[in-house]
Design an enzyme around this catalytic site. Structure first.
Site, short mmCIF file in Angstrom:
data_model
loop_
_atom_site.label_atom_id
_atom_site.label_comp_id
_atom_site.label_asym_id
_atom_site.label_seq_id
_atom_site.Cartn_x
_atom_site.Cartn_y
_atom_site.Cartn_z
N LYS A 191 -5.84 -17.30 -82.39
CA LYS A 191 -6.70 -17.86 -83.32
C LYS A 191 -7.25 -17.03 -84.40
O LYS A 191 -8.23 -16.54 -84.30
CB LYS A 191 -8.11 -18.49 -82.56
CG LYS A 191 -7.96 -19.49 -81.60
CD LYS A 191 -9.02 -19.91 -80.91
CE LYS A 191 -8.75 -20.94 -79.76
NZ LYS A 191 -9.83 -21.06 -78.78
N GLY A 210 -11.06 -17.84 -73.13
CA GLY A 210 -10.45 -18.66 -72.12
C GLY A 210 -9.08 -18.23 -71.81
O GLY A 210 -8.81 -18.03 -70.36
N GLY A 270 -14.27 -16.79 -79.03
CA GLY A 270 -14.91 -16.76 -80.69
C GLY A 270 -16.50 -16.35 -80.54
O GLY A 270 -17.19 -15.61 -81.26
N ARG A 300 -14.98 -22.70 -65.98
CA ARG A 300 -16.06 -23.56 -66.97
C ARG A 300 -16.95 -24.85 -66.27
O ARG A 300 -18.03 -25.02 -66.68
CB ARG A 300 -15.41 -24.06 -68.43
CG ARG A 300 -15.12 -23.00 -69.25
CD ARG A 300 -14.44 -23.44 -70.36
NE ARG A 300 -14.47 -22.05 -71.50
CZ ARG A 300 -13.83 -22.03 -72.66
NH1 ARG A 300 -13.04 -22.92 -72.92
NH2 ARG A 300 -13.79 -20.96 -73.33
P1 ADP Z 1 -8.80 -16.26 -75.83
O1 ADP Z 1 -8.65 -17.91 -75.62
O2 ADP Z 1 -8.75 -15.50 -75.00
O3 ADP Z 1 -9.88 -16.41 -77.04
P2 ADP Z 1 -6.87 -16.97 -78.06
O4 ADP Z 1 -7.09 -18.54 -77.80
O5 ADP Z 1 -7.12 -16.64 -79.37
O6 ADP Z 1 -7.47 -16.19 -76.87
O7 ADP Z 1 -5.09 -16.71 -77.80
C1 ADP Z 1 -4.57 -16.96 -76.60
C2 ADP Z 1 -2.96 -17.11 -76.86
O8 ADP Z 1 -2.41 -16.27 -77.80
C3 ADP Z 1 -2.29 -17.28 -75.63
O9 ADP Z 1 -1.75 -18.64 -75.45
C4 ADP Z 1 -0.99 -16.32 -75.98
O10 ADP Z 1 0.21 -16.66 -75.58
C5 ADP Z 1 -1.09 -16.30 -77.49
N1 ADP Z 1 -0.35 -15.07 -78.02
C6 ADP Z 1 -0.83 -13.71 -77.91
N2 ADP Z 1 0.06 -12.97 -78.37
C7 ADP Z 1 1.19 -13.60 -79.06
C8 ADP Z 1 2.06 -13.51 -79.97
N3 ADP Z 1 2.62 -12.23 -80.27
N4 ADP Z 1 2.86 -14.67 -80.26
C9 ADP Z 1 2.36 -15.83 -79.94
N5 ADP Z 1 1.53 -16.05 -79.11
C10 ADP Z 1 0.82 -14.98 -78.70
MG MG Z 2 -7.86 -19.79 -76.21
#
Ligand code: ADP
Ligand code: MG
Length: 394
Positions: free
Chosen positions: A193, A351, A374, A32
């Site tokens: 999220k 991210g 998002g 980023r």
């Molecule tokens: P991104 O950043 O790709 O948009 P998010 O921020 O929504 O994704 O989610 C990423 C986080 O979700 C990671 O830190 C991962 O450890 C967590 N995660 C995924 N599956 C699980 C789970 N079953 N239990 C707890 N945390 C989880």
């Molecule tokens: Mg994230």
């Protein structure tokens, strides 16, 4: 930015997204930071003073040192190859004076916008405080464009506003990719999220043929179906919303795939001894679902094999902690192979998702990787992004 007039002596406020992951106090993934370079260099070369605006973590409207953008500054200075000063307390009149002493081409970073409660509420006074510092506003943070905040929407309505080069490139790439989309279209959604992304799922099911749900996101759906999920990450007050999405998907003809089995453990630690793989109906009260299991992974892979277009956001498990990274890495490799073979166009964003792809070196094997999570999902689902709308309706 093609529409910009002479910039010599003007002050450009540039919204970037420096919300980068830190590892031991240092920038872990600098994607980023690098994304902002084209815009910042162009403005500096044309003689503008550049003031960067960004949020960093969730300090909840208070100045908290652990969320200071000073942690990002050394890495950014090194990447940009010049000095960048940190402007603290930038709502005070002294900040305006400090900016007036900066030379054309100078770059400063304003301290975390979320140190002020008015950032996330899009407060008019805070937006005005930002606007008094600059002559023009440029949004170069696609990944923050889905939020109607003071630094993405409020200030954009007060100054002549433009899209930065990274934002422009991101939209062009997404449009180009979607121009080639073919059915079946599959969305693979995981991550943590849940509350912010559930609404998007409701829209996505009207656009895609298959929806694969893993990660923390799946737990809320499993709970909605009556599964005992122990102390898994989930939002129990959103169970009704999750059920409604499943019903709507049926009506829309969108096939939803949820995990049938899972990898569980009592604690989220590397190689947790308590870990076991089992049917999701078997989760004990003191256990958590931390990854989807090999048979669900294989089922998801099968769907990808028969798909032509993939949209992916959110890791399928707690991938930072091995071995709960297995499904995320396995499915990333499947998507990469199918893309290389030419049978799949694959788009991923987020991210943490991107950080997982980087870890196993498949980032460049996918068709396109978005900086947004998002924002990426909202764009894909057809929802107008407030930060982009604000640039068009000035
Ligand atoms: P991104 O950043 O790709 O948009 P998010 O921020 O929504 O994704 O989610 C990423 C986080 O979700 C990671 O830190 C991962 O450890 C967590 N995660 C995924 N599956 C699980 C789970 N079953 N239990 C707890 N945390 C989880
Ligand atoms: Mg994230």
């Amino acid at each position: 930015m093609d529409d910009l007039d002479a910039l010599e002596g003007k002050v450009a406020l540039v919204r970037v997204d420096f919300n980068v992951p830190l590892a031991d106090g240092e920038v872990g993934d600098d994607t980023r930071l690098r994304a902002s370079l084209t815009t910042v260099r162009e403005l500096a070369r044309r003689g503008a003073v550049v003031l960067l605006l960004s949020h960093f973590g969730r300090p909840k409207g208070k100045p908290r040192p652990e969320f200071s953008l000073s942690a990002v500054l050394p890495a950014y200075r090194a990447i940009l190859g010049r000095d960048v000063r940190l402007l603290e307390n930038w709502t005070k009149p002294s900040a305006k004076r400090a900016v007036s002493t900066m030379r054309p081409g100078g770059v400063a970073l304003l301290e975390n916008t979320r140190f002020y409660p008015g950032e996330t509420t899009n407060d008019a006074e805070l937006a005005a405080a930002m606007a008094t510092l600059g002559d023009i506003y440029i949004n170069d943070a696609f990944s923050a464009a889905h939020r109607a905040h003071a630094s993405t929407v409020g200030v954009a309505r007060l100054l002549p506003a433009y899209a930065g080069r990274a934002l422009q490139a991101e939209l062009a790439a997404l449009q180009a990719a979607f121009g080639q989309s073919q059915r079946p279209i599959t969305a693979m959604i995981g991550g943590a999220k849940i509350s912010t992304k559930l609404d998007i799922l409701a829209r996505l099911i009207t656009k895609v043929d298959n929806l694969l749900i893993g990660g923390g996101m799946a737990n809320t759906f499993l709970a909605a179906q009556g599964a005992a999920i122990g102390k898994s990450l989930a939002e129990h007050d959103l169970k009704v919303a999750a059920s409604q999405i499943l019903d709507a998907a049926k009506r829309e003809g969108c096939a939803v795939y949820l995990p049938t089995d899972a990898v569980l453990a009592k604690e989220l630690t590397a190689n947790a001894l308590s870990r076991r793989t089992t049917g999701i109906i078997d989760v004990a009260p003191d256990e958590m679902i931390l990854d989807i299991d090999p048979s669900t992974t294989a089922a998801f892979a099968g769907v990808l094999q028969s798909s032509r277009f993939l949209v992916w956001n959110g890791p399928l498990g707690a991938f930072e902690t091995p071995p709960f990274d297995q499904a995320t890495f396995a499915l990333a490799r499947v998507a990469a192979t199918l893309t290389r073979d030419g049978s799949l166009i694959s788009l991923a964003g987020g991210g943490d998702t991107v950080s997982a792809l980087s870890q196993i070196d498949v980032k460049t094997a996918l068709s396109y990787v978005s900086t947004g999570g998002g924002a990426f999902l909202e764009w894909v689902s057809g929802k107008p992004l407030p930060g982009i709308e604000a640039l068009m309706n000035e």
